[in-house]
Design an enzyme around this catalytic site. Structure first.
Site: not given
Ligand SMILES: Nc1ncnc2c1ncn2[C@@H]1O[C@H](COP(=O)(O)OP(=O)(O)OP(=O)(O)O)[C@@H](O)[C@H]1O
Ligand SMILES: C[C@@](O)(CCO)CC(=O)[O-]
Ligand SMILES: [Mg+2]
Length: 372
Positions: A121, A179
């Protein structure tokens, strides 16, 4: 619009230590992988915004006029958020980055398994942010005529990272930002409450990646951990503190390994940290029977594993020692494949987000990106 065709890519990541705890203000150590997501953006005169996401079998095409109506119809923010639920981050980003809604096609293709703990993602959000910011002229395109890849300057990377974080917020609900930071900067990072420190002095680590292929959603797992902390604050707080200490100890050992001869004891400590953290992640409620199997199977070969990313299935990492024999790796990979898992030795530390010339993209990926 500044460009007619633009290619960008961003890497996936593995979290060595600190997943979930990082959402609650603790340290995480994460490293980029040499598996990447690629995005092609093409401006057009079709009056349409099209997005092609073959990894998740999703293809959308909207009239720009339809999108414009939706935006002016009600309060901008409300409309955008309503939009988001249906049409994901692209429209969100479009509305804010471009003063005029442009007509364009975006296609994304990833080497990463989607929803498996390897930051798919974030890689997606980073690519989208970089491409749209470049196409709008908010940041320059860094690719020089004679180069195959180009990287943005620090200031531009910060802007890309902040937009990618917005994308992650849509997909995750409450991301820590670790992330998208790895997807933006690449390499190994220490992340604490939004503060990103690149770790330049780290030893070369050999890691085995295993995908249990059990699907899971980071959003759901992050919410599950939050509920547990709210329900049992005095029980869960020490667990999060312990994970924080694991990340700090791991960072210290990795740094020692670069300035003194690497010994078996360094690896013993790294292995013990992996075991302890895996127990903590089970306590947080993000384990899975397949991840237990991964740990057991690798343990019989003398190797140590933990889940990576949000857990609940998805991927795990196994630390290989420098002296771990090729035959041991091969037999372990075979054992894990016999369990129905995907398993491969991976190299880490790939570059962060970059712009590509078509020549620097593998032919098969280029073909997929240009197919739509
Ligand atoms: N290549 C892609 N194309 C389109 N959407 C993608 C792609 N990769 C990821 N996504 C989006 O991200 C979602 C998966 O994100 P999620 O955060 O749950 O998993 P992950 O990022 O792979 O793992 P983790 O967050 O644990 O590292 C998908 O359902 C999809 O909405
Ligand atoms: C589970 C989590 O800690 C890592 C997911 O890769 C979520 C986050 O940090 O946003
Ligand atoms: Mg994710």
């Amino acid at each position: 619009m500044q460009v007619s065709e633009l290619f960008v890519s961003a890497p996936g990541k593995a979290i060595l230590h600190g997943e979930h705890a990082v959402v609650h203000g603790k340290v995480a150590l994460a490293v980029s992988l040499n598996l990447r997501t690629y995005l092609r953006l093409e401006t057009s005169t079709t009056g349409k915004v099209c997005i092609n996401l073959p990894n998740i079998d999703t293809f959308f095409c909207w009239d720009v006029s339809e999108l414009k109506q939706l935006i002016t119809y009600s309060h901008v923010m409300r409309a955008v958020f309503k939009f988001l639920c249906m049409k994901r981050s692209l429209v969100f980003t479009l509305c804010f980055i471009f003063s005029e809604l442009p007509s364009l096609t975006v296609s994304v293709w990833s080497e990463l398994p989607t929803g498996a703990g390897l930051g798919s993602s974030a890689a997606y959000s980073v690519c989208l942010a970089a491409a749209l910011l470049s196409a709008s002229g908010a940041i320059p395109t860094p690719l020089k005529e004679w180069d195959h890849t180009g990287r943005w300057c620090q200031e531009d990377l910060e802007l890309i990272n902040s937009w990618a974080f917005q994308g992650e917020t849509i997909i995750h609900g409450n991301p820590s930002g670790v992330d998208n930071a790895v997807g933006t900067w690449g390499g190994m990072l220490r992340f604490l409450a939004g503060k990103i420190i690149p770790l330049n002095r780290v030893p070369l680590l050999r890691i085995l990646l295993t995908n249990t292929k059990v699907p899971r959603s980071t959003k759901v797992l992050v919410a599950r951990v939050k509920d547990k902390i709210n329900k049992f604050p005095s029980i869960m707080t020490p667990v999060l503190d312990s994970v924080d200490a694991i990340s700090c100890t791991c960072e210290k050992v990795l740094s020692e390994m670069t300035c003194e001869p690497i010994t078996g004891e360094h690896y013993n400590i790294l292995e013990e940290l992996i075991d302890i953290n895996q127990h903590h992640l089970n306590v947080m409620g993000v384990g899975h029977p397949t991840l237990d199997t991964l740990c057991q199977v690798t343990r019989t070969r003398g190797l140590h594993s933990k889940l990576t990313g949000a857990g609940g299935g998805g991927c795990g990492i196994t630390l290989l020692r420098p002296e771990t024999d090729y035959s041991v790796v091969q037999s372990t990979v075979q054992d894990l494949r016999d369990c129905g898992f995907d398993c491969w030795e991976t190299s880490i530390g790939g570059p962060g987000v970059q712009q590509h010339s078509p020549l620097s993209i593998k032919e098969e990926s280029l073909e997929i990106l240009r197919r739509y």
